[in-house]
Design an enzyme around this catalytic site. Structure first.
Site, PDB file in Angstrom:
ATOM      1  CB  CYS A  64      -1.019  -0.024   1.248  1.00  9.78           C
ATOM      2  SG  CYS A  64      -1.905   1.475   1.574  1.00  9.78           S
ATOM      3  CE1 TYR A  77      -5.823   2.736  -4.816  1.00 15.25           C
ATOM      4  CE2 TYR A  77      -8.197   3.164  -4.538  1.00 15.25           C
ATOM      5  CZ  TYR A  77      -7.266   2.299  -4.200  1.00 15.25           C
ATOM      6  OH  TYR A  77      -7.003   1.648  -2.906  1.00 15.25           O
ATOM      7  CD  GLU A 135      -1.806   0.978  -4.195  1.00 15.15           C
ATOM      8  OE1 GLU A 135      -1.436   1.242  -3.186  1.00 15.15           O
ATOM      9  OE2 GLU A 135      -3.003   0.629  -4.060  1.00 15.15           O
ATOM     10  CG  ASP A 174      -3.255  -4.091   1.284  1.00 13.22           C
ATOM     11  OD1 ASP A 174      -4.609  -3.973   2.111  1.00 13.22           O
ATOM     12  OD2 ASP A 174      -2.353  -3.301   2.178  1.00 13.22           O
ATOM     13  CE1 TYR A 180      -2.485  -2.541  -1.883  1.00 11.33           C
ATOM     14  CE2 TYR A 180      -3.957  -4.319  -2.886  1.00 11.33           C
ATOM     15  CZ  TYR A 180      -3.566  -3.049  -2.404  1.00 11.33           C
ATOM     16  OH  TYR A 180      -4.802  -2.563  -2.370  1.00 11.33           O
ATOM     17  CB  CYS A 240       0.094   2.142   7.494  1.00 11.53           C
ATOM     18  SG  CYS A 240       1.746   1.651   7.020  1.00 11.53           S
ATOM     19  CB  CYS A 294      18.702  -5.732   4.764  1.00 10.73           C
ATOM     20  SG  CYS A 294      19.351  -5.723   3.172  1.00 10.73           S
TER      21      CYS A 294
END
Length: 215
Positions: free
Chosen positions: A54, A85, A97, A132, A137, A200, A209
């Site tokens: 998102c 959208y 997105e 999502d 996504y 969110c 990482c």
């Protein structure tokens, strides 16, 4: 944006929505900085384009960082020109997105942005992030220079070893030269600054990482 049931397979260009020849309306300026969203990239700075779920939450993740001069959201890596959208949500454009950043590499390096990218979503989920679901996504890095391309590929290999050791599957992130970036509608720009309690959906794996990703 929430809990929709969109297709998981990319639509072929022959079946994509036709779109339109002119851009859809968007905001003129960044809600927080007031800078023009369509400002040219200043000398010495670079554009970075990425997708990690998102775009509301993804943009908020990056806009506070020192060295990020401008942020914006939009669509890309699909077939339909100048999509809306609603069209992207239909799964019939092939678009992702995306968040586009303008950053100063003298303040924050591309490698530092990559580390934030990998650690703040799950790049092994394919056509989804958490709840999502759908092709819009998917995880993606869309490079604007050969150096970015090399660094992105090296970082994917480095992070895969960490994820595999932690029991995760293969990274599904697509790494491609930057596509045309279509600005999303004005209300999407800096959405979570305008709506601080808004949704969110991004979340990381908890796997760190390694630094020095382009080495």
């Amino acid at each position: 944006m929430l809990f929709s049931t969109k297709q998981y397979d990319m639509i072929p260009a022959s079946q994509a929505l036709p779109g339109r020849p002119t851009p859809i309306p968007t905001a003129d300026t960044h809600f927080l900085s007031g800078r023009p969203l369509k400002a040219p990239v200043p000398e010495g700075m670079e554009a970075v384009i990425l997708g990690m779920g998102c775009f509301w939450g993804v943009e908020r993740l990056f806009w506070p960082l020192d060295g990020v001069w401008l942020s914006m959201v939009g669509y890309g890596s699909g077939h339909t020109p100048n999509p809306t959208y609603q069209e992207v949500c239909s799964g019939r454009t092939g678009h992702n997105e995306l968040v586009r950043l303008i950053h100063d590499p003298r303040v924050i390096s591309y490698e530092a942005l990559l580390k934030i990218f990998w650690e703040n979503h799950d790049p092994t989920q394919g056509m989804r992030q958490g709840n999502d679901r759908g092709t819009q996504y998917r995880s993606g890095l869309y490079t604007t220079t050969p150096a970015q391309q090399a660094a992105a590929l090296a970082s994917r290999e480095a992070y895969q070893s960490r994820l595999s050791a932690a029991g995760f599957g293969p990274i599904t992130t697509e790494i491609l030269p930057a596509p045309e970036f279509y600005f999303a509608e004005g209300y999407h720009q800096q959405y979570l600054a305008k709506n601080p309690n808004g949704y969110c959906g991004i979340a990381g794996t908890g796997v760190s990482c390694p630094a020095g990703l382009s080495a």
